[in-house]
Design a protein around this motif. Structure first.
Motif, short mmCIF file in Angstrom:
data_model
loop_
_atom_site.label_atom_id
_atom_site.label_comp_id
_atom_site.label_asym_id
_atom_site.label_seq_id
_atom_site.Cartn_x
_atom_site.Cartn_y
_atom_site.Cartn_z
N GLY A 34 0.83 -1.27 -0.25
CA GLY A 34 -0.08 -0.29 0.15
C GLY A 34 0.83 1.16 -0.31
O GLY A 34 0.40 2.52 0.58
N LEU A 35 2.21 0.88 0.36
CA LEU A 35 3.36 2.39 -0.27
C LEU A 35 3.79 2.54 -1.45
O LEU A 35 3.61 1.47 -1.73
N ARG A 36 4.29 3.31 -1.80
CA ARG A 36 4.67 3.74 -2.93
C ARG A 36 6.03 4.68 -3.03
O ARG A 36 5.89 5.52 -2.19
N LEU A 37 7.23 3.80 -2.81
CA LEU A 37 8.04 4.61 -2.46
C LEU A 37 8.60 5.28 -3.55
O LEU A 37 9.45 4.68 -5.01
N GLU A 38 9.67 6.25 -4.40
CA GLU A 38 10.37 6.81 -5.68
C GLU A 38 11.32 8.18 -5.16
O GLU A 38 11.58 8.82 -4.26
N LEU A 39 12.37 7.06 -5.59
CA LEU A 39 13.48 7.97 -5.83
C LEU A 39 14.08 8.32 -6.94
O LEU A 39 14.10 7.70 -7.40
N ALA A 40 13.84 10.00 -6.93
CA ALA A 40 14.74 10.14 -7.96
C ALA A 40 15.72 10.69 -7.43
O ALA A 40 16.57 10.94 -6.90
N VAL A 41 17.84 9.96 -8.86
CA VAL A 41 18.61 10.46 -9.16
C VAL A 41 18.76 11.97 -9.83
O VAL A 41 18.14 11.12 -10.79
N ILE A 48 19.71 13.79 -4.60
CA ILE A 48 18.35 12.91 -4.52
C ILE A 48 17.59 13.24 -3.65
O ILE A 48 17.31 13.48 -2.87
N CYS A 49 16.52 12.70 -4.69
CA CYS A 49 14.58 13.14 -3.60
C CYS A 49 14.19 12.04 -3.60
O CYS A 49 14.17 10.44 -4.50
N VAL A 50 13.82 11.60 -2.29
CA VAL A 50 12.64 10.86 -1.09
C VAL A 50 11.72 10.92 -1.47
O VAL A 50 11.64 12.10 0.00
N GLU A 51 10.89 9.98 -1.88
CA GLU A 51 9.09 10.30 -1.29
C GLU A 51 8.51 9.34 -1.76
O GLU A 51 8.99 8.12 -1.65
N SER A 68 23.93 18.36 -2.79
CA SER A 68 25.43 17.76 -2.24
C SER A 68 25.73 16.78 -2.06
O SER A 68 26.44 16.49 -1.28
N CYS A 69 25.67 15.27 -2.33
CA CYS A 69 26.06 13.64 -2.44
C CYS A 69 27.19 13.17 -2.64
O CYS A 69 27.00 13.09 -4.28
N PRO A 70 28.07 13.14 -2.63
CA PRO A 70 28.93 12.85 -3.39
C PRO A 70 28.97 11.76 -4.27
O PRO A 70 29.96 11.38 -5.11
N PHE A 86 23.28 7.34 1.61
CA PHE A 86 23.99 8.29 0.76
C PHE A 86 24.37 9.50 1.78
O PHE A 86 23.45 9.65 2.95
N GLU A 87 25.28 10.03 1.62
CA GLU A 87 24.79 11.53 2.39
C GLU A 87 25.25 12.72 2.08
O GLU A 87 25.45 12.50 0.52
N GLY A 88 23.97 13.46 2.43
CA GLY A 88 24.13 14.58 1.89
C GLY A 88 23.65 16.49 2.75
O GLY A 88 24.29 15.84 3.40
N LEU A 89 23.47 17.08 2.06
CA LEU A 89 22.72 18.26 3.31
C LEU A 89 21.00 18.22 3.13
O LEU A 89 20.15 17.87 2.13
#
Length: 121
Positions: A34-41, A48-51, A68-70, A86-89
């Motif tokens: 019942g959930l949808r993960l959307e991960l955009a690179v 990286i966008c996570v919804e 700013s993910c290296p 991943f790491e970033g701000l």
């Protein structure tokens, strides 16, 4: 520019990405329970966008853009758990304050369930 391996994302998320015509972004969609993960690179912007969406709702339950993910990496643990890390701000505001950026570590898992963990770097 974000250093990442598309094949590791496919292995971990178990889906193929939708790739923009110009190849600047990759969108991974995973639906489960019942959930949808959307991960955009966005490799050139190093973002990286996570919804996370709940079935039947138009707006996301969770949204985070990590800037700013290296690099992004695939982790396979001995207990069989796989995740992308991943790491970033991460930017946030409280009230009328200016936007603050804090360094975060994000882990995304889809098995056995969709899960996103954020912690301070």
């Amino acid at each position: 520019m974000l250093k990442w391996n598309q094949h590791e994302f496919i292995e971990c998320l178990e889906v193929l990405p939708e790739i923009e015509e110009d190849g600047t972004s990759h969108l991974f969609r995973v639906a489960k329970d019942g959930l949808r993960l959307e991960l955009a690179v966005f490799q050139y912007e190093a973002d990286i966008c996570v919804e996370i969406y709940k079935e039947g709702l138009e707006s996301p339950l969770f949204h985070a853009q990590i800037m700013s993910c290296p690099s992004a990496r695939y982790l396979a643990e001995k207990n069989g758990r796989e995740c992308l890390e991943f790491e970033g701000l991460f930017g946030y505001t409280i009230g009328d304050e200016d936007r603050s950026l804090v360094p975060v570590v994000v882990r995304v898992t889809v098995n056995p369930q969709i899960r996103v963990e954020l912690s301070l770097a």
